[in-house]
Design an enzyme around this catalytic site. Structure first.
Site, PDB file in Angstrom:
ATOM      1  NE  ARG A   2      25.292  55.172  16.100  1.00 46.83           N
ATOM      2  CZ  ARG A   2      26.358  54.392  16.267  1.00 46.83           C
ATOM      3  NH1 ARG A   2      27.112  54.529  17.345  1.00 46.83           N
ATOM      4  NH2 ARG A   2      26.680  53.482  15.362  1.00 46.83           N
TER       5      ARG A   2
ATOM      6  NE  ARG B 218      28.878  59.178  24.638  1.00 41.76           N
ATOM      7  CZ  ARG B 218      28.976  57.850  24.489  1.00 41.76           C
ATOM      8  NH1 ARG B 218      28.102  57.213  23.732  1.00 41.76           N
ATOM      9  NH2 ARG B 218      29.927  57.167  25.100  1.00 41.76           N
TER      10      ARG B 218
ATOM     11  CD  GLU C  61      33.138  51.617  20.556  1.00 40.13           C
ATOM     12  OE1 GLU C  61      32.547  51.426  19.481  1.00 40.13           O
ATOM     13  OE2 GLU C  61      32.562  51.748  21.652  1.00 40.13           O
TER      14      GLU C  61
ATOM     15  CB  SER D  69      32.282  48.220  17.613  1.00 45.02           C
ATOM     16  OG  SER D  69      31.903  47.236  18.529  1.00 45.02           O
TER      17      SER D  69
ATOM     18  NE  ARG E 103      33.721  58.021  19.725  1.00 45.37           N
ATOM     19  CZ  ARG E 103      33.325  57.367  20.809  1.00 45.37           C
ATOM     20  NH1 ARG E 103      34.012  56.297  21.215  1.00 45.37           N
ATOM     21  NH2 ARG E 103      32.266  57.747  21.490  1.00 45.37           N
TER      22      ARG E 103
END
Length: 430
Positions: free
Chosen positions: A262, A277, A349, A352, A391
């Site tokens: 990403r 991130r 988070e 999801s 994560r």
């Protein structure tokens, strides 16, 4: 992708749902384009019928020696042929306008989704586990003494720039163990089929799951046109693109462990410390393909699969329902799992899980034949992280840290680490 027939029949309902997403009414503009498209198609069909009639009459006029009528009809045929071509071209242009507009509009939220402008309106529905009490100030993952030898940001930056990391030694062993543990759990306990997929895909695949055209800047494209996947949701979901499945084949439940890429466009200055991130990371993804009647129950089941991983690792978390302003583009309802990170003293988070209804299926043209007969219907698609491996590594390290800089590892990982149970303060797995 939205069904134009539903918008024609229920324009007010469509606009009301969009307003819950914080968007202005669009049905008027959509239906105006649709009407222009349909009128062009009708006009083309009328002109084609006139051309066909004139073509039949040309021969008759020639046969009876009516040269004037013959020439008039021949000119009319040529005129109508040109008119049909022009109208078809105009109809195709209106059709492209309509498709482009519909492709850029996000999915509509279910009525049960809480309304709100941003994450402040998300609703917590449950918690699991109690955050551990520390008799010292807990550190973030990259500050823990035993972790530092195995987490090299400087070398990664030299090679690739910011938002990359090189993992080494004990840390990468734990990272790899986490991914294998997740896959084994999903396959043996949750009934998912393990899949290995490409990480390079064509435009059509990115369009099918909603990354294109609107979010192209969020992903990386190679010079010869392939896209690096942001998640294996793209490949797993598109595996049924263009297919007509039998209802007996559903549900299809898949999982894959892949590299993900990403660009993190728009996140400048956000979560720049550590490996929270990154541009390149790994995820164990879950995807389900279901009938419309079972998709909401499947959403709850998938959420439970992700929660089970956190519970087996002993990581406290909370489950929230995202509000209308915080949901992703393709979702009609989303559960986020947020894991406790003591180094940040907050929940972050880690998964999801979204149900997309037939939104992606329409973009992919993925359908099924009902068991009782009838014409094919669009499937429903769901996707969720099960989990984001990096994560999860962060959570394991921060929750297991000790005052001397060592890290106690979850019991569930011990078999994957050859019986090793901790990372020592000097970075050794022991």
């Amino acid at each position: 992708m939205h069904d134009i027939r539903i918008i024609r029949e229920f324009p007010d309902r469509f606009d009301t749902a969009l307003s819950r997403r914080g968007l202005s009414a669009l049905s008027g503009e959509i239906l105006a384009i649709d009407e222009a498209r349909r009128s062009k198609i009708l006009a083309a069909e009328t002109a084609q019928a006139e051309q066909n009639r004139a073509s039949k009459e040309v021969g008759a006029a020639k046969a009876r020696g009516d040269e004037a009528e013959f020439e008039r009809l021949r000119a009319l045929v040529a005129e109508k042929k040109a008119e049909v071509a022009r109208l078809n071209e105009e109809a195709a242009a209106e059709d492209a306008r309509l498709r482009d507009m519909l492709a850029a509009i996000p999915n509509l939220p279910l009525d049960e989704v809480p309304e709100g402008p941003d994450e402040s309106a998300n609703v917590e529905i449950r918690r699991w586990g109690t955050p551990r009490g520390f008799n010292f100030a807990p550190k973030e993952h990259f500050e823990i003494a035993g972790v530092k030898p195995g987490m090299d940001f400087a070398t990664a930056a030299k090679l690739s720039g910011s938002r990359f990391v090189m993992l080494k030694g004990a840390v990468i062993r734990v990272h790899r163990a986490l991914a294998q543990f997740m896959l084994d759990t999903h396959v043996t306990e949750h009934g998912l089929t393990e899949t290995w997929t490409p990480v390079l895909v064509k435009d059509e695949a990115m369009f099918g799951t909603g990354q294109l055209p609107k979010f192209s800047e969020d992903s990386y494209q190679t010079t010869n046109g392939w896209w690096l996947i942001p998640t294996s949701e793209v490949t797993l979901t598109n595996s049924v693109a263009g297919e007509i499945l039998d209802e007996a084949q559903l549900p299809i439940r898949m999982t894959a462990h892949t590299q993900c890429f990403r660009s993190e466009a728009g996140s400048a200055g956000k979560d720049t410390s550590g490996m929270l991130r990154q541009h390149q990371f790994e995820k164990v993804e879950m995807v389900s393909i279901t009938t419309p009647e079972t998709s909401l129950a499947e959403h709850e089941r998938m959420t439970g699969c992700a929660e089970a991983i956190l519970q087996k690792l002993g990581l406290p978390y909370r489950t929230i329902v995202l509000c209308t302003g915080d949901m992703g583009f393709g979702a009609t309802k989303t559960h986020d799992l947020e894991v406790w990170l003591p180094g940040q003293n907050t929940y972050r988070e880690i998964s999801s899980v979204s149900v997309c209804g037939d939104f992606q299926a329409r973009r992919m043209n993925a359908r099924f034949r009902p068991a009782g007969g009838g014409k094919p219907e669009f499937v429903h698609t769901l996707n969720g992280s099960g989990l984001a491996v990096g994560r999860c590594l962060i959570a394991v390290l921060e929750n297991g840290q000790q005052e001397d800089g060592s890290v106690e590892l979850p019991e569930a990982l011990h078999p994957y680490l050859g019986g090793k149970t901790r990372i020592s303060a000097d970075g050794t797995l022991e």
